[in-house]
Scaffold this motif. Structure first.
Motif, PDB file in Angstrom:
ATOM      1  N   LYS A 115      18.312  -0.674  53.992  1.00 38.94           N
ATOM      2  CA  LYS A 115      17.608   0.492  54.519  1.00 38.94           C
ATOM      3  C   LYS A 115      16.748   0.289  55.708  1.00 38.94           C
ATOM      4  CE  LYS A 115      14.926   3.971  52.051  1.00 38.94           C
ATOM      5  NZ  LYS A 115      14.016   4.259  53.240  1.00 38.94           N
ATOM      6  N   ASP A 116      15.990  -0.436  55.810  1.00 37.50           N
ATOM      7  CA  ASP A 116      15.157  -0.567  56.903  1.00 37.50           C
ATOM      8  C   ASP A 116      16.235  -0.900  58.415  1.00 37.50           C
ATOM      9  OD1 ASP A 116      12.897  -0.656  55.747  1.00 37.50           O
ATOM     10  OD2 ASP A 116      12.505  -2.611  55.748  1.00 37.50           O
ATOM     11  N   LEU A 117      17.199  -1.493  58.243  1.00 36.75           N
ATOM     12  CA  LEU A 117      17.901  -1.815  59.285  1.00 36.75           C
ATOM     13  C   LEU A 117      18.732  -0.499  59.908  1.00 36.75           C
ATOM     14  CD1 LEU A 117      19.771  -3.625  61.136  1.00 36.75           C
ATOM     15  CD2 LEU A 117      21.469  -3.738  59.210  1.00 36.75           C
ATOM     16  N   VAL A 118      19.059   0.282  58.793  1.00 36.04           N
ATOM     17  CA  VAL A 118      19.735   1.710  59.100  1.00 36.04           C
ATOM     18  C   VAL A 118      19.015   2.610  59.606  1.00 36.04           C
ATOM     19  CG1 VAL A 118      21.015   3.744  58.034  1.00 36.04           C
ATOM     20  CG2 VAL A 118      21.508   1.138  57.551  1.00 36.04           C
ATOM     21  N   ALA A 161      16.574   6.192  63.837  1.00 39.87           N
ATOM     22  CA  ALA A 161      15.467   6.422  64.279  1.00 39.87           C
ATOM     23  C   ALA A 161      15.162   6.370  65.580  1.00 39.87           C
ATOM     24  CB  ALA A 161      14.150   6.123  63.545  1.00 39.87           C
ATOM     25  N   SER A 162      15.621   5.133  66.170  1.00 43.56           N
ATOM     26  CA  SER A 162      15.277   4.738  67.468  1.00 43.56           C
ATOM     27  C   SER A 162      16.439   4.544  68.252  1.00 43.56           C
ATOM     28  CB  SER A 162      14.294   3.384  67.411  1.00 43.56           C
ATOM     29  OG  SER A 162      15.148   2.291  67.192  1.00 43.56           O
ATOM     30  N   GLY A 163      17.620   4.421  67.823  1.00 43.82           N
ATOM     31  CA  GLY A 163      18.796   4.326  68.709  1.00 43.82           C
ATOM     32  C   GLY A 163      18.912   2.870  69.427  1.00 43.82           C
ATOM     33  N   CYS A 164      18.141   2.035  68.757  1.00 34.75           N
ATOM     34  CA  CYS A 164      18.045   0.667  69.324  1.00 34.75           C
ATOM     35  C   CYS A 164      19.329  -0.063  69.133  1.00 34.75           C
ATOM     36  CB  CYS A 164      16.664  -0.056  69.047  1.00 34.75           C
ATOM     37  SG  CYS A 164      16.780  -0.592  67.333  1.00 34.75           S
ATOM     38  N   SER A 165      19.552  -1.170  69.672  1.00 41.90           N
ATOM     39  CA  SER A 165      20.557  -2.012  69.544  1.00 41.90           C
ATOM     40  C   SER A 165      20.723  -2.959  67.943  1.00 41.90           C
ATOM     41  CB  SER A 165      20.921  -3.103  70.448  1.00 41.90           C
ATOM     42  OG  SER A 165      19.706  -4.168  70.351  1.00 41.90           O
ATOM     43  N   VAL A 166      21.771  -3.275  67.530  1.00 38.57           N
ATOM     44  CA  VAL A 166      21.706  -4.262  66.201  1.00 38.57           C
ATOM     45  C   VAL A 166      21.070  -5.134  66.252  1.00 38.57           C
ATOM     46  CG1 VAL A 166      23.152  -5.063  64.597  1.00 38.57           C
ATOM     47  CG2 VAL A 166      24.252  -3.013  65.879  1.00 38.57           C
ATOM     48  N   LYS A 167      20.789  -5.847  67.386  1.00 39.25           N
ATOM     49  CA  LYS A 167      20.049  -7.045  67.600  1.00 39.25           C
ATOM     50  C   LYS A 167      18.546  -6.649  67.529  1.00 39.25           C
ATOM     51  CE  LYS A 167      19.160 -10.984  70.450  1.00 39.25           C
ATOM     52  NZ  LYS A 167      19.437 -11.855  71.914  1.00 39.25           N
ATOM     53  N   GLU A 168      18.023  -5.569  68.141  1.00 33.82           N
ATOM     54  CA  GLU A 168      16.603  -5.289  68.165  1.00 33.82           C
ATOM     55  C   GLU A 168      16.407  -4.732  66.690  1.00 33.82           C
ATOM     56  OE1 GLU A 168      15.751  -3.320  72.301  1.00 33.82           O
ATOM     57  OE2 GLU A 168      17.008  -2.333  71.100  1.00 33.82           O
ATOM     58  N   ALA A 169      17.284  -3.807  66.051  1.00 34.57           N
ATOM     59  CA  ALA A 169      16.945  -3.365  64.681  1.00 34.57           C
ATOM     60  C   ALA A 169      16.797  -4.489  63.699  1.00 34.57           C
ATOM     61  CB  ALA A 169      17.970  -2.407  64.266  1.00 34.57           C
ATOM     62  N   SER A 170      17.565  -5.494  63.892  1.00 33.80           N
ATOM     63  CA  SER A 170      17.814  -6.586  62.843  1.00 33.80           C
ATOM     64  C   SER A 170      16.494  -7.340  62.849  1.00 33.80           C
ATOM     65  CB  SER A 170      19.063  -7.652  63.197  1.00 33.80           C
ATOM     66  OG  SER A 170      18.654  -8.427  64.330  1.00 33.80           O
ATOM     67  N   ALA A 171      15.953  -7.733  64.042  1.00 33.54           N
ATOM     68  CA  ALA A 171      14.618  -8.073  64.306  1.00 33.54           C
ATOM     69  C   ALA A 171      13.520  -7.477  63.530  1.00 33.54           C
ATOM     70  CB  ALA A 171      14.178  -8.693  65.775  1.00 33.54           C
ATOM     71  N   LYS A 172      13.544  -6.198  63.710  1.00 34.71           N
ATOM     72  CA  LYS A 172      12.518  -4.965  63.351  1.00 34.71           C
ATOM     73  C   LYS A 172      12.538  -5.050  61.702  1.00 34.71           C
ATOM     74  CE  LYS A 172      11.871  -2.265  67.265  1.00 34.71           C
ATOM     75  NZ  LYS A 172      12.193  -1.164  68.098  1.00 34.71           N
ATOM     76  N   ALA A 173      13.877  -5.121  61.070  1.00 37.82           N
ATOM     77  CA  ALA A 173      14.178  -5.250  59.890  1.00 37.82           C
ATOM     78  C   ALA A 173      13.767  -6.453  58.863  1.00 37.82           C
ATOM     79  CB  ALA A 173      15.431  -4.723  59.531  1.00 37.82           C
ATOM     80  N   TYR A 175      15.276  -9.548  59.447  1.00 41.66           N
ATOM     81  CA  TYR A 175      16.735 -10.475  59.451  1.00 41.66           C
ATOM     82  C   TYR A 175      16.368 -11.634  60.378  1.00 41.66           C
ATOM     83  CZ  TYR A 175      19.516  -7.019  57.178  1.00 41.66           C
ATOM     84  OH  TYR A 175      20.288  -6.108  56.568  1.00 41.66           O
ATOM     85  N   SER A 176      17.055 -12.696  60.322  1.00 38.61           N
ATOM     86  CA  SER A 176      16.669 -13.835  61.115  1.00 38.61           C
ATOM     87  C   SER A 176      16.544 -13.635  62.701  1.00 38.61           C
ATOM     88  CB  SER A 176      17.663 -15.042  60.844  1.00 38.61           C
ATOM     89  OG  SER A 176      17.831 -15.555  59.551  1.00 38.61           O
ATOM     90  N   ASP A 177      15.880 -14.346  63.301  1.00 38.38           N
ATOM     91  CA  ASP A 177      15.904 -14.265  64.758  1.00 38.38           C
ATOM     92  C   ASP A 177      17.258 -14.443  65.390  1.00 38.38           C
ATOM     93  OD1 ASP A 177      13.268 -13.370  64.587  1.00 38.38           O
ATOM     94  OD2 ASP A 177      12.478 -15.247  65.018  1.00 38.38           O
ATOM     95  N   GLY A 178      17.480 -13.991  66.602  1.00 43.08           N
ATOM     96  CA  GLY A 178      18.569 -14.587  67.547  1.00 43.08           C
ATOM     97  C   GLY A 178      19.961 -14.124  66.984  1.00 43.08           C
ATOM     98  N   GLU A 179      20.795 -14.880  67.422  1.00 43.93           N
ATOM     99  CA  GLU A 179      22.320 -14.544  67.151  1.00 43.93           C
ATOM    100  C   GLU A 179      22.546 -14.372  65.725  1.00 43.93           C
ATOM    101  OE1 GLU A 179      25.769 -13.216  68.799  1.00 43.93           O
ATOM    102  OE2 GLU A 179      24.051 -13.352  69.586  1.00 43.93           O
ATOM    103  N   SER A 180      22.045 -15.253  64.841  1.00 46.27           N
ATOM    104  CA  SER A 180      22.489 -15.245  63.324  1.00 46.27           C
ATOM    105  C   SER A 180      21.873 -14.113  62.672  1.00 46.27           C
ATOM    106  CB  SER A 180      21.813 -16.271  62.685  1.00 46.27           C
ATOM    107  OG  SER A 180      20.463 -16.467  62.612  1.00 46.27           O
ATOM    108  N   GLY A 181      20.895 -13.275  63.019  1.00 49.87           N
ATOM    109  CA  GLY A 181      20.170 -12.099  62.568  1.00 49.87           C
ATOM    110  C   GLY A 181      21.122 -10.893  63.100  1.00 49.87           C
ATOM    111  N   ARG A 182      21.603 -11.155  64.195  1.00 53.74           N
ATOM    112  CA  ARG A 182      22.347 -10.027  64.716  1.00 53.74           C
ATOM    113  C   ARG A 182      23.774 -10.096  63.919  1.00 53.74           C
ATOM    114  NH1 ARG A 182      26.808  -9.250  67.140  1.00 53.74           N
ATOM    115  NH2 ARG A 182      27.333 -11.233  67.636  1.00 53.74           N
TER     116      ARG A 182
END
Length: 64
Positions: free
Chosen positions: A12-15, A20-32, A34-41
């Motif tokens: 839910k946080d990822l979506v 809300a922000s239109g950021c990239s999947v990588k940025e959204a995954s960090a904010k939600a 998920y793991s840091d870096g490529e694995s989170g993305r």
């Protein structure tokens, strides 16, 4: 009859972050959370392909 899957807090946080922000999947995954870096993305990208997550994203886009 298909069982309705529930979103996890992270899903839910990822979506919500992406819509809300239109950021990239990588940025959204960090904010939600998920793991840091490529694995989170990668995990977040796979998450966004799940049917119940896509349904929630479509709903959020229509609301915004």
């Amino acid at each position: 009859m298909l069982k309705q899957r529930r979103l996890t807090t992270k899903q839910k946080d990822l979506v919500d972050t992406i819509v809300a922000s239109g950021c990239s999947v990588k940025e959204a995954s960090a904010k939600a959370g998920y793991s840091d870096g490529e694995s989170g993305r990668v995990t977040a990208s796979k998450t966004l392909r799940l049917p119940h997550v896509q349904e929630y994203m479509q709903q959020r886009v229509r609301e915004s």
